[in-house]
Motif scaffolding. Structure first.
Motif, mmCIF file in Angstrom:
data_model
loop_
_atom_site.group_PDB
_atom_site.id
_atom_site.type_symbol
_atom_site.label_atom_id
_atom_site.label_comp_id
_atom_site.label_asym_id
_atom_site.label_seq_id
_atom_site.Cartn_x
_atom_site.Cartn_y
_atom_site.Cartn_z
ATOM 1 N N HIS A 1 -51.290 -45.858 34.527
ATOM 2 C CA HIS A 1 -52.237 -47.161 34.820
ATOM 3 C C HIS A 1 -51.876 -48.139 33.764
ATOM 4 C CE1 HIS A 1 -55.082 -44.799 37.478
ATOM 5 N NE2 HIS A 1 -53.967 -45.022 37.990
ATOM 6 N N TRP B 1 -48.725 -50.025 34.151
ATOM 7 C CA TRP B 1 -48.752 -51.051 35.408
ATOM 8 C C TRP B 1 -49.809 -52.062 35.133
ATOM 9 C CZ3 TRP B 1 -46.360 -51.806 40.144
ATOM 10 C CH2 TRP B 1 -45.347 -50.856 40.520
ATOM 11 N N HIS B 2 -50.807 -51.865 34.344
ATOM 12 C CA HIS B 2 -51.671 -52.865 34.007
ATOM 13 C C HIS B 2 -50.935 -54.198 33.149
ATOM 14 C CE1 HIS B 2 -55.446 -54.997 32.974
ATOM 15 N NE2 HIS B 2 -55.027 -55.157 31.784
ATOM 16 N N LEU C 1 -49.422 -58.838 46.562
ATOM 17 C CA LEU C 1 -50.022 -57.650 46.459
ATOM 18 C C LEU C 1 -49.059 -56.568 47.430
ATOM 19 C CD1 LEU C 1 -52.284 -55.881 45.721
ATOM 20 C CD2 LEU C 1 -53.529 -56.878 47.584
ATOM 21 N N ILE D 1 -47.834 -52.802 45.900
ATOM 22 C CA ILE D 1 -47.965 -51.578 46.492
ATOM 23 C C ILE D 1 -46.632 -50.945 46.996
ATOM 24 C CG2 ILE D 1 -48.969 -50.430 48.586
ATOM 25 C CD1 ILE D 1 -51.282 -52.914 48.436
ATOM 26 N N TRP E 1 -44.837 -49.564 43.891
ATOM 27 C CA TRP E 1 -45.762 -48.337 43.324
ATOM 28 C C TRP E 1 -45.447 -47.120 44.192
ATOM 29 C CZ3 TRP E 1 -49.877 -47.738 39.844
ATOM 30 C CH2 TRP E 1 -50.606 -46.349 39.904
ATOM 31 N N GLN F 1 -58.210 -43.613 40.118
ATOM 32 C CA GLN F 1 -57.260 -44.337 40.831
ATOM 33 C C GLN F 1 -58.061 -45.541 41.607
ATOM 34 O OE1 GLN F 1 -55.832 -41.324 43.342
ATOM 35 N NE2 GLN F 1 -54.414 -40.430 41.901
ATOM 36 N N ASP F 2 -59.024 -45.385 41.985
ATOM 37 C CA ASP F 2 -59.906 -46.210 42.554
ATOM 38 C C ASP F 2 -60.085 -47.303 41.636
ATOM 39 O OD1 ASP F 2 -60.022 -44.607 44.799
ATOM 40 O OD2 ASP F 2 -62.155 -44.071 44.702
ATOM 41 N N TRP G 1 -57.178 -49.874 40.654
ATOM 42 C CA TRP G 1 -56.773 -50.938 41.646
ATOM 43 C C TRP G 1 -57.845 -52.021 41.823
ATOM 44 C CZ3 TRP G 1 -52.237 -52.121 43.466
ATOM 45 C CH2 TRP G 1 -51.184 -50.772 43.499
ATOM 46 N N GLY H 1 -60.019 -52.413 46.139
ATOM 47 C CA GLY H 1 -59.281 -51.406 45.383
ATOM 48 C C GLY H 1 -59.494 -50.125 45.783
ATOM 49 N N ILE I 1 -56.989 -49.710 48.856
ATOM 50 C CA ILE I 1 -55.542 -49.640 48.506
ATOM 51 C C ILE I 1 -55.348 -48.108 47.603
ATOM 52 C CG2 ILE I 1 -53.661 -50.368 46.828
ATOM 53 C CD1 ILE I 1 -55.111 -53.203 46.863
ATOM 54 N N ALA I 2 -56.301 -47.649 46.958
ATOM 55 C CA ALA I 2 -56.059 -46.508 46.498
ATOM 56 C C ALA I 2 -55.826 -45.295 47.744
ATOM 57 C CB ALA I 2 -56.863 -46.260 45.490
#
Length: 397
Positions: free
Chosen positions: A67, A70-71, A85, A89, A92, A131-132, A135, A152, A155-156
């Motif tokens: 994370h 990716w951040h 976006l 995804i 990912w 995970q939630d 995003w 978010g 998406i997760a």
């Protein structure tokens, strides 16, 4: 035991799960892979439950590092732009399917098994919550806090449901086009209308599922035979309790036959699982033909678990890929009328957005099972997705 040896053992456990599923989580085999004795492993780590606890802790630590990477990677991107976006995804999922394949396979297996027995996976809720939150945090710069949290989470959960299929068929062009259409709709918060790939969604769906009718099953299960009956018992075990529950003894008890009878038809545990997945394909097809006859597994939950189990089997055995893709398509189609009614409101919703919503809700359902029940924090409902659509439509008006 040194930290390096602990890491070696956890790596061995993860690799076994990735290669063989939860059936590969054998202390004896992990000790062998790590080059130590079983007694030494048991003395230092404990039993399988203790190994699972350490494995989940390691997964959580590695996820935090991922994370952070990716951040840094996407913090300067404008995630308010749907195409941006959607590309994030997709990237990912592609990274999970290839460079991080072993970890992703192990994570999918752990999620599925935790849904069958959440008490044995006490660290899973924190793993899923992170995970939630990842995003949601990425979207905070672009949306009000509550909307960012819901989006978010959506998406997760989409990723949780899509990932096993990406692992199984990530190199399949027809699948990638179909996935791109649903990710487009996810990136736009289930709105925009029939433009881009969604304008061709029916053709993409047909292409992705068309091979399964002609592809031969990897195992012979002639209807009406005792062999097929035993295979159906294996399928029900996989659906209800997970792959780890399958053994000759458990299948014999479920089928009401002797252990030797089960062994006569399916000599090894690998034979049992091949037969079980073959029966899952046959049984799920029959259910969909019956338009909602889910009594065979007893619940919608078992059907959702079955599709993931089948996708993970396909990730290891390409013979199952056509069937996994067919079940992904059929499963989403089965509830499309309900979803369309719940989400359309005053604005029509296209088929790609409906399927994207279906994947979100299936991922969320599996996550809530793994957390211990639908009453735990993290649940998404129809109204949450409808709200996302309304806010997106209002912004574009």
């Amino acid at each position: 035991m040194t930290n390096s040896l602990v890491r070696q053992l956890i790596d061995a456990a993860r690799a076994r799960i990735a290669a063989e599923g939860m059936r590969g989580l054998s202390l004896r085999m992990i000790a062998q892979d790590a080059g130590i004795s079983l007694g030494s492993l048991s003395y230092r780590i404990g039993d399988k439950a203790a190994l699972l606890k350490q494995l989940l802790e390691r997964e959580h630590q590695d996820q935090q590092k991922l994370h952070a990477i990716w951040h840094r990677r996407i913090k300067s991107l404008n995630l308010a732009v749907p195409s941006v976006l959607s590309a994030v995804i997709t990237a990912w999922l592609d990274e999970a399917s290839q460079p991080r394949r072993v970890a992703a396979l192990a994570g999918c297996e752990l999620l599925l098994e935790a849904g069958a027995n959440p008490g044995s996976y006490p660290g899973m809720a924190a793993f899923l919550d992170a995970q939630d939150a990842f995003w949601g945090d990425m979207l905070l710069a672009h949306l009000p806090a509550d909307e960012a949290r819901i989006f978010g989470c959506a998406i997760a959960n989409y990723i949780r449901d899509e990932l096993p299929f990406s692992l199984a068929a990530g190199s399949n062009v027809d699948y990638r086009l179909l996935r791109a259409a649903t990710i487009e709709r996810l990136g736009s918060r289930l709105t925009v209308g029939e433009i881009g790939l969604s304008a061709h969604f029916a053709q993409l769906v047909a292409a992705s599922g068309s091979e399964s009718a002609d592809a031969p099953l990897p195992v012979d299960l002639l209807a009406g035979t005792k062999r097929a009956e035993v295979a159906t018992a294996i399928a029900s075990l996989i659906a209800e309790q997970g792959v780890a529950a399958v053994s000759h003894r458990a299948v014999a008890a479920r089928a009401g036959v002797s252990n030797s009878s089960v062994a006569h038809y399916f000599r090894t545990r690998a034979d049992l699982l091949d037969a079980g997945f073959g029966a899952l394909v046959i049984n799920m097809r029959d259910e969909f033909k019956a338009h909602g006859g889910l009594e065979r597994y007893g619940s919608w939950a078992a059907l959702m678990r079955s599709t993931h189990a089948l996708a993970l089997a396909a990730a290891r055995d390409p013979q199952f890929v056509p069937f996994a893709l067919d079940m992904r398509r059929r499963r989403a189609e089965n509830g499309q009328d309900l979803l369309r009614t719940a989400l359309s409101g005053d604005a029509p919703i296209d088929a790609a957005a409906v399927q994207s919503a279906a994947l979100i809700l299936v991922g969320n359902f599996l996550a809530m099972q793994a957390r211990g029940g639908l009453d735990r924090p993290g649940r998404l409902q129809f109204e949450d997705l409808a709200r996302l659509r309304r806010s997106s439509i209002a912004e574009s008006a």
